[in-house]
Design an enzyme around this catalytic site. Sequence first.
Site, PDB file in Angstrom:
ATOM      1  N   LYS A   1       0.808  -1.232   0.000  1.00 41.19           N
ATOM      2  CA  LYS A   1       0.000   0.000   0.000  1.00 41.19           C
ATOM      3  C   LYS A   1       0.837   1.275   0.000  1.00 41.19           C
ATOM      4  O   LYS A   1       0.416   2.286  -0.561  1.00 41.19           O
ATOM      5  CB  LYS A   1      -0.939   0.019   1.213  1.00 41.19           C
TER       6      LYS A   1
ATOM      7  N   ASP B   1     -10.173   2.972   2.024  1.00 43.48           N
ATOM      8  CA  ASP B   1     -10.353   2.293   3.317  1.00 43.48           C
ATOM      9  C   ASP B   1     -11.090   3.193   4.309  1.00 43.48           C
ATOM     10  O   ASP B   1     -12.050   2.766   4.963  1.00 43.48           O
ATOM     11  CB  ASP B   1      -8.994   1.906   3.916  1.00 43.48           C
TER      12      ASP B   1
ATOM     13  N   LEU C   1     -12.766  -2.850  13.701  1.00 42.62           N
ATOM     14  CA  LEU C   1     -12.387  -3.043  12.293  1.00 42.62           C
ATOM     15  C   LEU C   1     -12.205  -4.514  11.933  1.00 42.62           C
ATOM     16  O   LEU C   1     -12.204  -4.890  10.765  1.00 42.62           O
ATOM     17  CB  LEU C   1     -11.079  -2.296  11.993  1.00 42.62           C
TER      18      LEU C   1
HETATM   19  P1  NAP Z   1      -0.886  -2.264  11.890  1.00 45.35           P
HETATM   20  O1  NAP Z   1      -0.533  -1.115  11.000  1.00 45.35           O
HETATM   21  O2  NAP Z   1       0.097  -3.341  12.139  1.00 45.35           O
HETATM   22  O3  NAP Z   1      -1.312  -1.621  13.323  1.00 45.35           O
HETATM   23  C1  NAP Z   1      -1.661  -2.439  14.395  1.00 45.35           C
HETATM   24  C2  NAP Z   1      -2.167  -1.592  15.575  1.00 45.35           C
HETATM   25  O4  NAP Z   1      -2.569  -2.501  16.608  1.00 45.35           O
HETATM   26  C3  NAP Z   1      -1.096  -0.687  16.191  1.00 45.35           C
HETATM   27  O5  NAP Z   1      -1.719   0.469  16.720  1.00 45.35           O
HETATM   28  C4  NAP Z   1      -0.523  -1.564  17.308  1.00 45.35           C
HETATM   29  O6  NAP Z   1       0.041  -0.825  18.370  1.00 45.35           O
HETATM   30  C5  NAP Z   1      -1.798  -2.250  17.790  1.00 45.35           C
HETATM   31  N1  NAP Z   1      -1.524  -3.528  18.447  1.00 45.35           N
HETATM   32  C6  NAP Z   1      -1.104  -4.673  17.852  1.00 45.35           C
HETATM   33  N2  NAP Z   1      -0.984  -5.653  18.776  1.00 45.35           N
HETATM   34  C7  NAP Z   1      -1.329  -5.096  19.972  1.00 45.35           C
HETATM   35  C8  NAP Z   1      -1.416  -5.592  21.300  1.00 45.35           C
HETATM   36  N3  NAP Z   1      -1.117  -6.865  21.584  1.00 45.35           N
HETATM   37  N4  NAP Z   1      -1.831  -4.752  22.273  1.00 45.35           N
HETATM   38  C9  NAP Z   1      -2.159  -3.468  21.985  1.00 45.35           C
HETATM   39  N5  NAP Z   1      -2.094  -2.931  20.748  1.00 45.35           N
HETATM   40  C10 NAP Z   1      -1.690  -3.737  19.758  1.00 45.35           C
HETATM   41  O7  NAP Z   1      -2.206  -3.014  11.385  1.00 45.35           O
HETATM   42  P2  NAP Z   1      -3.421  -2.379  10.563  1.00 45.35           P
HETATM   43  O8  NAP Z   1      -3.194  -2.593   9.114  1.00 45.35           O
HETATM   44  O9  NAP Z   1      -3.671  -1.007  11.069  1.00 45.35           O
HETATM   45  O10 NAP Z   1      -4.634  -3.363  10.974  1.00 45.35           O
HETATM   46  C11 NAP Z   1      -5.208  -3.301  12.256  1.00 45.35           C
HETATM   47  C12 NAP Z   1      -6.480  -4.120  12.331  1.00 45.35           C
HETATM   48  O11 NAP Z   1      -7.464  -3.577  11.449  1.00 45.35           O
HETATM   49  C13 NAP Z   1      -6.306  -5.594  11.938  1.00 45.35           C
HETATM   50  O12 NAP Z   1      -7.056  -6.381  12.827  1.00 45.35           O
HETATM   51  C14 NAP Z   1      -6.912  -5.671  10.559  1.00 45.35           C
HETATM   52  O13 NAP Z   1      -7.474  -6.931  10.281  1.00 45.35           O
HETATM   53  C15 NAP Z   1      -8.011  -4.615  10.660  1.00 45.35           C
HETATM   54  N6  NAP Z   1      -8.363  -4.082   9.337  1.00 45.35           N
HETATM   55  C16 NAP Z   1      -9.630  -4.281   8.876  1.00 45.35           C
HETATM   56  C17 NAP Z   1      -9.988  -3.799   7.634  1.00 45.35           C
HETATM   57  C18 NAP Z   1     -11.396  -4.008   7.138  1.00 45.35           C
HETATM   58  O14 NAP Z   1     -11.636  -3.855   5.925  1.00 45.35           O
HETATM   59  N7  NAP Z   1     -12.349  -4.293   8.008  1.00 45.35           N
HETATM   60  C19 NAP Z   1      -9.058  -3.104   6.845  1.00 45.35           C
HETATM   61  C20 NAP Z   1      -7.764  -2.907   7.348  1.00 45.35           C
HETATM   62  C21 NAP Z   1      -7.427  -3.406   8.602  1.00 45.35           C
HETATM   63  P3  NAP Z   1       1.605  -0.393  18.319  1.00 45.35           P
HETATM   64  O15 NAP Z   1       1.647   0.898  17.534  1.00 45.35           O
HETATM   65  O16 NAP Z   1       1.938  -0.202  19.752  1.00 45.35           O
HETATM   66  O17 NAP Z   1       2.355  -1.505  17.672  1.00 45.35           O
END
Ligand code: NAP
Length: 279
Positions: free
Chosen positions: A68, A104, A221
Amino acid sequence: MNQPLKLGVIGDPIAHSKSPIMHAAALRERGIAGDYSALHVKPDRLEDTIRTMREEGYRGLNVTIPHKEHVMQYLDELAEDARRIGAVNTIVNEAGRLIGRNTDGIGYVRSLKEEAAAELTGRRIVVLGAGGAARGIIYALAAEKPNRITLLNRTPERAQALAAEWSDLADIAALPSSRTAEALQDADLVINTTSVGMHPNMEDVPLDIELLKGTEIVSDLIYNPLETRLLRSARQKGCRVHGGLGMFVYQGAYAFEYWTGASAPVDAMRSAVLANMKL
Ligand code: NAP
């Protein structure tokens, strides 16, 4: 007669993607001739793939993890939202000019408004997480003129940096996790953008459920599972809940509308994804 539309999604991995099933249903429902394929593209093949997209006359591509951000450098133009979010999930080929967009965030907000909160203006919103998905949705939420957006993230510096970067868009503040109770005290809407609670760690929750006392709407999400433990508990507490499937469907709906000019058949798209998830 028009040529069939060439569409697809690029990612690594890609086999799990529900986008081909969803867009095939949309094309069928609207009677549009086209083919939407899943293209497994390793990072070192990204530039070549974009060149192929031009040469073979693809009308559009969706872009997923891990491309992305990197894909932006190979495009001719970025829409304002994609530029500020710093990520592209949809490419539209306008007569040979490749335009990068991000659907998104707007997909999330359209889903939230249709399924849970018709009006976001003046709302007090708490966002858990500050990763890639959070960037898209916070950018789109800011356009809805909320009263304020409070960010809470495990790594507080990341939330602080995001709040500072977008201070021109809305009243956005970052608080450390130690102030979660304070942040939630008068929140109308709490949104989980972290991966906490996602399959296979489905018993995990991103915050203490007891703190959701007066919250009207809780949104997550995550769409695998369709209802996270956070949402289940919030529902039992009387909150209105909103899951992540709608975001997935509507980000695809916007992309479909950019590519075809036709309104997206969201019910057919959602049904196709749900049917596939139940297999
Ligand atoms: P990302 O960029 O890796 O960000 C992950 C986020 O989660 C960060 O803020 C991270 O905090 C936090 N995190 C991860 N593990 C954690 C834990 N054990 N305790 C507390 N905080 C934690 O991932 P992303 O792309 O944003 O995706 C995040 C979620 O959104 C995923 O579940 C994904 O499936 C979902 N999503 C859904 C859609 C949809 O179409 N519905 C689209 C995109 C994403 P830190 O900054 O401290 O690491």
